[in-house]
Design a protein around this motif. Structure first.
Motif, PDB file in Angstrom:
ATOM      1  N   ALA A   7       0.725  -1.143   0.159  1.00  0.00           N
ATOM      2  CA  ALA A   7       0.111  -0.050   0.037  1.00  0.00           C
ATOM      3  C   ALA A   7       0.767   1.394   0.083  1.00  0.00           C
ATOM      4  N   PHE A   8       1.684   1.194   0.814  1.00  0.00           N
ATOM      5  CA  PHE A   8       2.661   2.506   0.892  1.00  0.00           C
ATOM      6  C   PHE A   8       3.250   2.600  -0.677  1.00  0.00           C
ATOM      7  N   ILE A   9       3.802   1.498  -1.138  1.00  0.00           N
ATOM      8  CA  ILE A   9       4.381   1.807  -2.444  1.00  0.00           C
ATOM      9  C   ILE A   9       3.335   2.311  -3.659  1.00  0.00           C
ATOM     10  N   TYR A  10       2.349   1.646  -3.663  1.00  0.00           N
ATOM     11  CA  TYR A  10       1.248   2.214  -4.180  1.00  0.00           C
ATOM     12  C   TYR A  10       1.035   3.806  -4.030  1.00  0.00           C
ATOM     13  N   TYR A  11       0.634   3.974  -2.966  1.00  0.00           N
ATOM     14  CA  TYR A  11       0.227   5.630  -2.549  1.00  0.00           C
ATOM     15  C   TYR A  11       1.327   6.289  -2.864  1.00  0.00           C
ATOM     16  N   MET A  12       2.616   5.896  -2.935  1.00  0.00           N
ATOM     17  CA  MET A  12       3.896   6.846  -2.819  1.00  0.00           C
ATOM     18  C   MET A  12       4.170   6.821  -4.285  1.00  0.00           C
ATOM     19  N   PHE A  13       4.108   5.808  -5.025  1.00  0.00           N
ATOM     20  CA  PHE A  13       4.857   5.980  -6.390  1.00  0.00           C
ATOM     21  C   PHE A  13       3.837   5.503  -7.557  1.00  0.00           C
ATOM     22  N   ILE A  14       2.853   5.041  -7.391  1.00  0.00           N
ATOM     23  CA  ILE A  14       1.830   4.580  -8.394  1.00  0.00           C
ATOM     24  C   ILE A  14       0.503   5.393  -8.446  1.00  0.00           C
ATOM     25  N   ALA A  15      -0.200   5.516  -7.537  1.00  0.00           N
ATOM     26  CA  ALA A  15      -1.432   6.400  -7.471  1.00  0.00           C
ATOM     27  C   ALA A  15      -1.385   7.611  -8.048  1.00  0.00           C
ATOM     28  N   SER A  16      -2.452   7.867  -8.883  1.00  0.00           N
ATOM     29  CA  SER A  16      -2.355   9.307  -9.593  1.00  0.00           C
ATOM     30  C   SER A  16      -3.047  10.465  -8.642  1.00  0.00           C
ATOM     31  N   ASN A  17      -2.217  11.447  -9.021  1.00  0.00           N
ATOM     32  CA  ASN A  17      -2.796  12.688  -8.060  1.00  0.00           C
ATOM     33  C   ASN A  17      -4.234  13.035  -8.331  1.00  0.00           C
ATOM     34  N   PHE A  18      -5.057  13.487  -7.625  1.00  0.00           N
ATOM     35  CA  PHE A  18      -6.301  14.217  -7.691  1.00  0.00           C
ATOM     36  C   PHE A  18      -6.502  15.468  -6.886  1.00  0.00           C
ATOM     37  N   TYR A  19      -7.074  16.480  -7.751  1.00  0.00           N
ATOM     38  CA  TYR A  19      -7.080  17.821  -6.983  1.00  0.00           C
ATOM     39  C   TYR A  19      -8.655  18.063  -6.940  1.00  0.00           C
ATOM     40  N   GLU A  20      -8.805  18.690  -6.117  1.00  0.00           N
ATOM     41  CA  GLU A  20     -10.145  19.041  -5.478  1.00  0.00           C
ATOM     42  C   GLU A  20     -10.305  20.514  -5.685  1.00  0.00           C
ATOM     43  N   SER A  21     -11.710  20.793  -6.354  1.00  0.00           N
ATOM     44  CA  SER A  21     -12.122  22.304  -6.315  1.00  0.00           C
ATOM     45  C   SER A  21     -13.309  22.213  -5.517  1.00  0.00           C
ATOM     46  N   GLU A  22     -13.422  23.604  -4.879  1.00  0.00           N
ATOM     47  CA  GLU A  22     -14.444  23.760  -3.934  1.00  0.00           C
ATOM     48  C   GLU A  22     -15.282  24.894  -4.139  1.00  0.00           C
ATOM     49  N   ALA A  23     -16.673  24.958  -4.095  1.00  0.00           N
ATOM     50  CA  ALA A  23     -17.423  26.123  -4.267  1.00  0.00           C
ATOM     51  C   ALA A  23     -18.634  26.148  -3.248  1.00  0.00           C
ATOM     52  N   GLN A  24     -18.929  27.430  -3.023  1.00  0.00           N
ATOM     53  CA  GLN A  24     -20.242  27.501  -2.070  1.00  0.00           C
ATOM     54  C   GLN A  24     -21.330  28.510  -2.874  1.00  0.00           C
ATOM     55  N   PHE A  25     -22.573  27.953  -2.915  1.00  0.00           N
ATOM     56  CA  PHE A  25     -23.430  28.779  -3.577  1.00  0.00           C
ATOM     57  C   PHE A  25     -24.850  28.582  -2.576  1.00  0.00           C
ATOM     58  N   LYS A  26     -25.742  29.493  -3.152  1.00  0.00           N
ATOM     59  CA  LYS A  26     -26.927  29.634  -2.444  1.00  0.00           C
ATOM     60  C   LYS A  26     -28.216  30.097  -3.460  1.00  0.00           C
ATOM     61  N   VAL A  27     -29.204  29.417  -3.353  1.00  0.00           N
ATOM     62  CA  VAL A  27     -30.666  29.627  -4.176  1.00  0.00           C
ATOM     63  C   VAL A  27     -31.223  30.806  -3.731  1.00  0.00           C
ATOM     64  N   HIS A  28     -31.484  31.791  -4.251  1.00  0.00           N
ATOM     65  CA  HIS A  28     -32.299  33.029  -3.712  1.00  0.00           C
ATOM     66  C   HIS A  28     -33.586  33.307  -4.682  1.00  0.00           C
ATOM     67  N   THR A  29     -34.333  33.827  -3.952  1.00  0.00           N
ATOM     68  CA  THR A  29     -35.499  34.548  -4.784  1.00  0.00           C
ATOM     69  C   THR A  29     -35.262  36.082  -5.122  1.00  0.00           C
ATOM     70  N   GLY A  30     -36.036  36.648  -6.218  1.00  0.00           N
ATOM     71  CA  GLY A  30     -35.595  37.797  -6.475  1.00  0.00           C
ATOM     72  C   GLY A  30     -35.809  38.933  -5.677  1.00  0.00           C
ATOM     73  N   SER A  31     -36.644  38.609  -4.309  1.00  0.00           N
ATOM     74  CA  SER A  31     -36.597  39.477  -3.275  1.00  0.00           C
ATOM     75  C   SER A  31     -35.323  39.399  -2.315  1.00  0.00           C
ATOM     76  N   GLY A  32     -34.632  38.518  -2.743  1.00  0.00           N
ATOM     77  CA  GLY A  32     -33.257  38.139  -1.871  1.00  0.00           C
ATOM     78  C   GLY A  32     -33.449  37.227  -0.574  1.00  0.00           C
ATOM     79  N   LYS A  33     -34.617  36.524  -0.668  1.00  0.00           N
ATOM     80  CA  LYS A  33     -34.822  35.728   0.273  1.00  0.00           C
ATOM     81  C   LYS A  33     -34.477  34.328  -0.016  1.00  0.00           C
TER      82      LYS A  33
END
Length: 370
Positions: A42-68
């Motif tokens: 497992a150490f060899i796999y995670y250290m030398f074989i496993a591909s890197n994955f990058y994570e993008s994060e975002a936050q959002f909110k659903v509103h009405t036209g009145s802002g509520k």
């Protein structure tokens, strides 16, 4: 004799020690094979074989036209995790091929001949979304082989969500306005018919006769029609926020059906009274009837105009849009693989399994000896 016994005891002790030593060596060998070897792999796999994955994060909110904020609106979240979202990503960015690339290690890539459903199950492992019921803020996370792809995929999912929210809002607005305009058209037609009937009556010549029967029926019909119009308006207002199977809407629908049936019965009674030769309507009564119909039609027309204007104003207040609180970031470092966490997890699991199986084998041997 004593020397012989001492030698025997010494021999037994020696054999016992040898057995213990052999068991200890066997245990160490098993520990190395079943615990240390998988951990090293497992150490060899995670250290030398496993591909890197990058994570993008975002936050959002659903509103009405009145802002509520709509704390209970999960439309965007449901769409992001849908097959439609994956289809759009595939069409716009060739999404699936990015995870079938040889640059992604064998254990983390989508198989070359995988079907769409397999790709969708893989997609659900890449995309995570959480929703805070208190603040109404949703957090989107998506993993990709490169920082750039992680960001553009997150941007695309937010755009798709905004598109579907606007599309549903437009559909709802059009349905409500169509209903309001239809009610206005019906009221206009009814008013035109009432005015036309009044003009025809002014040019007609009727013989005055008794009209007491019909005069008793007209107010009942008008009252039922007013109640029906009010019930329909109430039904359509509640329909915007409730499912058609909700108890309130079901009860209102039953009431609407009952009122329609009652109005039809009253119309039949009036028609029967008009055709009754022994008691035909007088010209004065017909005038009274048409004037009542005209007054009701004018009132319905004014109500329809108000309903249309109120619907437009209410729809403007209920207009939805997606507000991005935190835009997708460009990740600087890979979140996967985590060499320490991955290796420690494998070590802990294999050690626990080794201990369990060793204990079971010891119990079985003890029972066999007994």
């Amino acid at each position: 004799m004593k020397m012989s016994k001492a030698k025997t005891i010494k021999s037994i002790i020696l054999k016992t020690d040898q057995r213990r030593l052999a068991r200890g060596k066997a245990t160490l060998i098993k520990l190395g094979v079943f615990v240390l070897l998988p951990t090293l792999t497992a150490f060899i796999y995670y250290m030398f074989i496993a591909s890197n994955f990058y994570e993008s994060e975002a936050q959002f909110k659903v509103h009405t036209g009145s802002g509520k904020a709509l704390n209970n609106d999960l439309t965007a979240e449901a769409y992001i995790l849908s097959r439609e979202a994956l289809t759009r990503l595939e069409n716009d960015f060739n999404f699936i091929a990015s995870y079938q690339s040889k640059k992604v290690d064998f254990f983390n890539r989508i198989p070359e001949h995988a079907n769409f459903e397999d790709a969708y199950q893989y997609y659900l492992k890449l995309v995570k979304i959480s929703f805070d019921q208190t603040s109404g803020i949703a957090t989107l996370k998506i993993k990709a082989p490169t920082p750039y792809k992680a960001k553009i995929y997150a941007d695309a999912l937010l755009k798709y969500s905004d598109d579907i929210i606007l599309k549903l809002a437009d559909k709802f607005r059009n349905e409500q306005l169509t209903f309001a305009k239809q009610e206005l058209n019906n009221a206009e037609s009814r008013l035109a018919v009432a005015r036309s009937s009044l003009l025809k009556l002014e040019d007609s010549d009727h013989t005055p006769l008794n009209s007491q029967t019909i005069s008793n029926l007209i107010p009942v019909k008008i009252s039922l029609e007013k109640e029906l119009a009010q019930t329909k308006i109430k039904y359509n207002k509640l329909k915007a926020n409730l499912k058609t199977t909700s108890p309130q809407l079901v009860a209102l629908q039953h009431k609407i059906n009952y009122l329609i049936s009652s109005i039809e019965q009253e119309n039949k009674k009036i028609a029967d009274a008009k055709t009754n030769r022994e008691n035909p309507p007088t010209q004065s009564f017909l005038l009274e009837q048409i004037l009542a119909e005209r007054d009701f039609a004018e009132e319905s027309y004014r109500s329809a105009i108000n309903f249309l204007e109120n619907s437009r104003n209410e729809l403007l207040r209920q207009y939805h849009y997606l507000a991005i609180i935190v835009p997708p970031n460009m990740p600087f470092s890979a979140i996967y693989p985590n060499v320490f966490t991955g290796t420690l997890t494998v070590f802990s699991l294999t050690l626990a399994l080794f201990g369990i199986f060793s204990l079971l084998i010891a119990i079985i041997r003890e029972h066999v000896r007994i």
